[in-house]
Enzyme design. Structure first.
Site, mmCIF file in Angstrom:
data_model
loop_
_atom_site.group_PDB
_atom_site.id
_atom_site.type_symbol
_atom_site.label_atom_id
_atom_site.label_comp_id
_atom_site.label_asym_id
_atom_site.label_seq_id
_atom_site.Cartn_x
_atom_site.Cartn_y
_atom_site.Cartn_z
ATOM 1 N N SER A 1 0.990 -1.319 -0.030
ATOM 2 C CA SER A 1 -0.108 0.019 -0.002
ATOM 3 C C SER A 1 0.816 1.161 -0.147
ATOM 4 C CB SER A 1 -0.887 0.211 1.216
ATOM 5 O OG SER A 1 -1.405 1.271 1.468
ATOM 6 N N TYR B 1 -1.519 -0.228 10.305
ATOM 7 C CA TYR B 1 -1.435 -0.584 8.993
ATOM 8 C C TYR B 1 -0.081 0.045 8.373
ATOM 9 C CZ TYR B 1 -3.550 -1.004 4.472
ATOM 10 O OH TYR B 1 -3.640 -1.429 2.877
#
Length: 267
Positions: free
Chosen positions: A132, A145
């Site tokens: 990501s 995350y």
């Protein structure tokens, strides 16, 4: 890799980017094994399906045997499965961190460990780890995350150097938000940040199909880092080339979270 039909395994392939990637590869005539946690799932015409929980070493071993039996080898391993996560440091607990790291980091590690010996023996192949933009750019209130995706980027870079001498390529994909069902995996530990993440996902300009097209182009070109959208490229290069501007923007985002938290406490 040759331009002949490739043998491809995709994790998290029942929906979202995984499904889009599986469809793209299958449409090119490649042989595709789609995997996901469900016992059954629809797959593109000509593709195979197998249940695979990426946190289970036994499931990975079963997938390796299926690949050997059905395909006789593997050309592209796509570690796509993962979960979304968000939360302020004082709002998420140990269980949240363990869940995020086990799925997003160890899930990818399990796939790489399972297939690295096969790819080395073949003397060719390609590993695609879907990380990501959060692995490169680290916004506030997303520390679990951010940390998990940064680990996937580091894993990918290390493997690129380790497996390159065997003819095995590595690509890491770092998109910013794009429209998918990833918001469904948000854990609910911090509702404020879950709401922010869900809005960013739903309002993103690109969908999974558009991202998949750009990922395939990057893998075909054997590029290490694929930034499939304009927002990701701008954020990445701002951090690298204009760090003071990057820091101001990130701190401003943190300030907005503080104001939202104060409103939350006063409600």
């Amino acid at each position: 890799m040759s331009r002949d039909a490739r043998r491809v395994l995709v994790t998290g392939g029942a929906s979202g980017l995984g499904a889009a990637l599986a469809s793209r590869y299958a449409a090119r005539g490649d042989r595709v094994l789609v995997t996901d946690r469900a016992a059954k799932a629809p797959v593109p015409a000509g593709a195979l399906y197998q249940r695979l929980d990426i946190t289970s070493t036994q499931h990975w071993a079963d997938a390796r045997e299926r690949v050997r039996r059905e395909f006789g080898g593997l050309d592209v391993l796509i570690n796509n499965a993962g979960i979304a996560a968000g939360g302020r440091m004082d709002r998420v607990d140990d269980a949240h961190w363990r869940r995020v790291l086990e799925v997003n980091v160890l899930g990818a590690v399990n796939g790489c460990r399972t297939f690295a010996p096969l790819l080395k023996t073949q003397g060719h192949g390609h590993i695609v780890n879907v990380a990501s933009l959060a692995g490169l750019v680290h916004p506030a209130a997303m520390s679990s995350y951010d940390a998990s995706k940064a680990a996937v980027v580091a894993l990918s870079e290390s493997l690129r150097h380790e497996l390159g001498p065997w003819g095995v390529g590595v690509t890491v994909v770092c998109p910013s938000f794009f429209r998918t069902n990833l918001a469904a995996s948000l854990g609910g530990e911090d509702p404020l940040m879950d709401e922010v993440a869900a809005k960013l996902i739903s309002r993103a300009p690109l969908g999974a199909e558009e991202v998949a097209v750009r990922v395939l182009k990057g893998v075909d070109a054997r590029r290490f880092l694929v930034l499939p959208d304009r927002s990701a490229r701008i954020a990445y290069w701002t951090k690298r080339l204009a760090r003071p501007l990057y820091d101001r923007r990130m701190l401003a985002a943190g300030a907005r979270i503080r104001r939202a938290e104060l409103r939350e406490e006063q409600a």
